[in-house]
Write a protein that holds these residues in place. Structure first.
Motif, PDB file in Angstrom:
ATOM      1  N   UNK A 213       0.825  -1.213   0.000  1.00 59.81           N
ATOM      2  CA  UNK A 213       0.000   0.000   0.000  1.00 59.81           C
ATOM      3  C   UNK A 213       0.854   1.255   0.000  1.00 59.81           C
ATOM      4  N   UNK A 214       2.016   1.205   0.671  1.00 60.34           N
ATOM      5  CA  UNK A 214       2.875   2.384   0.737  1.00 60.34           C
ATOM      6  C   UNK A 214       3.454   2.741  -0.628  1.00 60.34           C
ATOM      7  N   UNK A 215       3.643   1.736  -1.457  1.00 57.53           N
ATOM      8  CA  UNK A 215       4.147   2.031  -2.807  1.00 57.53           C
ATOM      9  C   UNK A 215       3.005   2.094  -3.831  1.00 57.53           C
ATOM     10  N   UNK A 216       1.786   2.303  -3.302  1.00 60.44           N
ATOM     11  CA  UNK A 216       0.590   2.493  -4.143  1.00 60.44           C
ATOM     12  C   UNK A 216       0.306   1.271  -5.002  1.00 60.44           C
ATOM     13  N   UNK A 217       0.526   0.085  -4.429  1.00 58.73           N
ATOM     14  CA  UNK A 217       0.224  -1.134  -5.173  1.00 58.73           C
ATOM     15  C   UNK A 217      -1.256  -1.435  -5.235  1.00 58.73           C
ATOM     16  N   UNK A 218      -2.028  -0.784  -4.376  1.00 54.68           N
ATOM     17  CA  UNK A 218      -3.467  -0.977  -4.380  1.00 54.68           C
ATOM     18  C   UNK A 218      -3.879  -2.363  -3.913  1.00 54.68           C
ATOM     19  N   UNK A 219      -5.182  -2.632  -4.014  1.00 55.19           N
ATOM     20  CA  UNK A 219      -5.707  -3.920  -3.562  1.00 55.19           C
ATOM     21  C   UNK A 219      -5.236  -5.041  -4.475  1.00 55.19           C
ATOM     22  N   UNK A 220      -5.009  -4.728  -5.757  1.00 53.45           N
ATOM     23  CA  UNK A 220      -4.463  -5.740  -6.662  1.00 53.45           C
ATOM     24  C   UNK A 220      -3.098  -6.218  -6.202  1.00 53.45           C
ATOM     25  N   UNK A 221      -2.252  -5.292  -5.749  1.00 51.10           N
ATOM     26  CA  UNK A 221      -0.937  -5.660  -5.237  1.00 51.10           C
ATOM     27  C   UNK A 221      -1.035  -6.483  -3.966  1.00 51.10           C
ATOM     28  N   UNK A 222      -2.022  -6.163  -3.111  1.00 56.15           N
ATOM     29  CA  UNK A 222      -2.223  -6.935  -1.882  1.00 56.15           C
ATOM     30  C   UNK A 222      -2.653  -8.360  -2.224  1.00 56.15           C
ATOM     31  N   UNK A 223      -3.524  -8.499  -3.228  1.00 56.77           N
ATOM     32  CA  UNK A 223      -3.966  -9.834  -3.650  1.00 56.77           C
ATOM     33  C   UNK A 223      -2.783 -10.663  -4.142  1.00 56.77           C
ATOM     34  N   UNK A 224      -1.897 -10.050  -4.920  1.00 57.58           N
ATOM     35  CA  UNK A 224      -0.716 -10.763  -5.421  1.00 57.58           C
ATOM     36  C   UNK A 224       0.199 -11.191  -4.268  1.00 57.58           C
ATOM     37  N   UNK A 225       0.433 -10.279  -3.321  1.00 58.99           N
ATOM     38  CA  UNK A 225       1.315 -10.594  -2.196  1.00 58.99           C
ATOM     39  C   UNK A 225       0.717 -11.690  -1.323  1.00 58.99           C
ATOM     40  N   UNK A 226      -0.579 -11.618  -1.053  1.00 62.99           N
ATOM     41  CA  UNK A 226      -1.221 -12.639  -0.231  1.00 62.99           C
ATOM     42  C   UNK A 226      -1.190 -13.991  -0.936  1.00 62.99           C
ATOM     43  N   UNK A 227      -1.430 -14.000  -2.238  1.00 64.28           N
ATOM     44  CA  UNK A 227      -1.381 -15.248  -3.000  1.00 64.28           C
ATOM     45  C   UNK A 227      -0.011 -15.906  -2.885  1.00 64.28           C
ATOM     46  N   UNK A 228       1.043 -15.095  -2.925  1.00 61.71           N
ATOM     47  CA  UNK A 228       2.398 -15.622  -2.789  1.00 61.71           C
ATOM     48  C   UNK A 228       2.639 -16.167  -1.371  1.00 61.71           C
TER      49      UNK A 228
END
Length: 597
Positions: A213-228
């Motif tokens: 979120x700090x690098x403006x990855x948005x919820x899409x970025x959170x989904x990718x990180x959680x999936x990993x």
């Protein structure tokens, strides 16, 4: 080491005893596992007292039976059979059970003639012993188990032998207590290490998700990180099953309809709890779901395949952290949207309430927000009607966000905000578009708030007189709603004569038209406290059917006929004349819109 025969008195063997007990104490206080200490106790007893076999029996976890946990000379097959096939239950009459319950030694000279020992006679014969003595292991007031000695031949246990066994048992109980405390301490230390490592890993997970979120990855970025982190695909949707993000394509995610049906079984706790999603019959679907909450409301959900027992604690922790980070991101987006709506709302108010021409400062201010007020715009005014106040308020929020999102894809950007209790959009004139702007707004509102009804009115294009455009569209909207033309998009051309009248610059002229047409009826009603205007309005709403009008007004049809004749006489018209119908119906609608309230 000298082996005692069991008949020698203390003397030369004292050094041997002390050495053996010192070894036992040292091993019990060292990094030695409890089973190893129990076997050492059995070895020591067998060595010092000359038994053919020795065993240490302790209660199982359920305290239902005694199990052989340490032994010397006994075969593994014997131990297995006693612990499984021939258990020594704590409600039995075995010598070990009696010694455990009474805290006193129990000796049997010949097990083959002991009735209470019949259950174990077979295994005793296979192992090859005839005599047994069981001495309790006592630490303080607690009996920890028994120390058993076995002889291959029939043997009469002397008091001296039993006293020496008791002495050894007491020392063994102390060693056993120490070993247990060390074992518990090791387990506790291991647990603390695991908790420390889990906490450190949990912090790493949280930092990784927060960094998105700090690098403006948005919820899409959170989904990718959680999936990993959890090693499986992730889908995130909002409270109305609208998809927000997914970690990867090519996955057979549940459809919105399926997710809606499965959401009925979601957890209601205020924390992010992972639960199995079930279908309407309560059958698990193979998907897990975790709620993302803002306050007490579910703002989003996290979906991923699997079962609860397929998740380890760190994976569950990762989902819980993701839920928190997603809620923070949603709150950030929501706050930014509220600020944007407020800023654009203030701009819209200044544009609509300005006198005539737009000032250069207002045009520049709009340009900084992406709006070009120098081109012609149409005014779109929309309202929602729902079954409840709370549902309608929430629908307004969703509808405003949906229309704002649609408008963001156009250049120059339409100006969308709430004004005067309705949604207003100043939309750059785009007559060449495939879908008219009013239709686009209606579709967006209908998708965002399907549980309420959206009605839209559209004005003609205006170059700068946006206040007039708004007034015309607002009047058309009120007429459409009063006429029952809800859940539709209405333009002035759809309102006939009234549409033309709405374009008059001065609302007073509209009111004058209505008053001039309906004046005799208004005066008569005021003087005689009658309802001729209301009767005429209901008559037109009921498509000039006298019977239906009578039912609506709850009066007799003859009364309706009398009132209509009085109206014709007062106004000097024939209501059967189509021209009179148009004149009076339009006057009634104009009166609703233009009359002061």
């Amino acid at each position: 080491m000298t082996v005692s025969t069991g008949h020698e008195r203390p003397g030369a063997e004292l050094v041997t005893w002390l050495a053996a007990l010192r070894t036992l104490s040292a091993r019990a206080g060292a990094e030695t596992d409890l089973p190893e200490v129990l076997c050492l106790v059995a070895d020591t007893a067998r060595t010092l007292l000359g038994f053919d076999f020795c065993g240490v029996l302790v209660p199982d976890a359920a305290r239902e039976r005694l199990e052989v946990q340490g032994w010397s000379g006994l075969s593994e097959e014997y131990v297995r059979r006693v612990n499984s096939d021939r258990p020594i239950r704590l409600n039995s009459g075995s010598p070990s059970t009696r010694a455990f319950h009474t805290g006193e030694p129990v000796a049997i000279r010949d097990v083959r003639i002991e009735p209470e020992f019949a259950l174990w006679a077979g295994v005793a014969q296979d192992q090859g012993y005839r005599a047994i003595v069981a001495v309790p292991l006592i630490a303080g007031t607690e009996v920890l188990g028994t120390l058993n000695g076995y002889y291959a031949s029939v043997h009469t246990f002397t008091r001296y032998e039993i006293e020496r066994l008791i002495l050894l048992a007491n020392h063994a109980a102390i060693a056993l207590t120490s070993a247990r405390r060390l074992d518990e301490l090791r387990a506790l230390t291991g647990s603390l290490r695991e908790q420390r490592d889990a906490l450190a890993r949990s912090e790493q997970i949280h930092e990784r998700l927060l960094a998105v979120t700090l690098r403006s990855g948005g919820i899409g970025g959170i989904a990718d990180a959680l999936s990993d982190l959890i090693g499986r695909p992730v889908l995130i949707d909002d409270a109305r099953q609208g998809e927000i993000a997914r970690s990867s394509d090519g996955v057979d995610y549940p459809t919105a309809a399926v997710r809606s049906a499965m959401s009925d079984g979601e957890p209601t706790a205020s924390t992010a709890t992972v639960a199995e999603a079930v279908d309407g019959a309560g059958v698990p679907t193979g998907w897990l779901v975790a709620s993302v909450r803002l306050g007490s409301e579910v703002a989003a959900r996290i979906w991923f395949p699997g079962t609860l027992d397929s998740l380890d604690p760190l994976q569950i922790r990762a989902v819980e952290h993701a839920s928190i980070v997603i809620s923070v991101e949603l709150l950030r987006v929501q706050t930014a949207a509220e600020v944007e709506h407020r800023v654009r709302g203030e701009l819209l108010t200044d544009v609509l309430t300005g006198s005539g021409q737009l000032t250069p400062q207002l045009v520049e201010r709009a340009q900084r927000l992406g709006h070009d007020l120098t081109v012609a715009h149409i005014a779109i005014v929309a309202t929602l009607t729902g079954s409840g106040e709370v549902a309608t308020r929430q629908a307004w929020q969703r509808a405003l966000s949906a229309v704002t999102e649609v408008a963001s894809g156009y250049q120059p950007r339409p100006l969308v905000a709430m004004h005067g209790g309705v949604l207003v959009a100043l939309w750059p004139d785009a007559t060449g578009t495939d879908v008219p702007p009013g239709v686009m707004v209606h579709r967006a509102m209908a998708r965002a708030a399907p549980d309420v009804t959206a009605t839209i009115a559209v004005s003609p294009a205006q170059a700068t007189e946006y206040g007039d455009a708004y007034r015309i569209a607002k009047g058309a909207l009120e007429i459409a709603v009063r006429a029952g033309r809800t859940d539709s998009v209405v333009g002035l051309e759809d309102l006939g004569v009234v549409g033309l009248l709405l374009q008059l610059d001065d609302p007073a002229k509209l009111l004058a038209y209505a008053t001039r047409t309906l004046g005799p009826l208004l005066e008569y009603d005021a003087a005689h406290r009658t309802d001729l205007v209301s009767t005429l309005h209901t008559h037109f709403v009921c498509k000039q059917d006298r019977n239906v009008t009578a039912q609506r007004l709850m009066i007799h049809p003859n009364t309706v006929a009398q009132r209509l004749r009085r109206i014709e006489r007062l106004c000097g018209v024939d209501l059967g004349d189509p021209a009179a119908t148009v004149q009076f119906s339009s006057a009634l609608m104009v009166l609703d819109v233009a009359a002061p309230r």
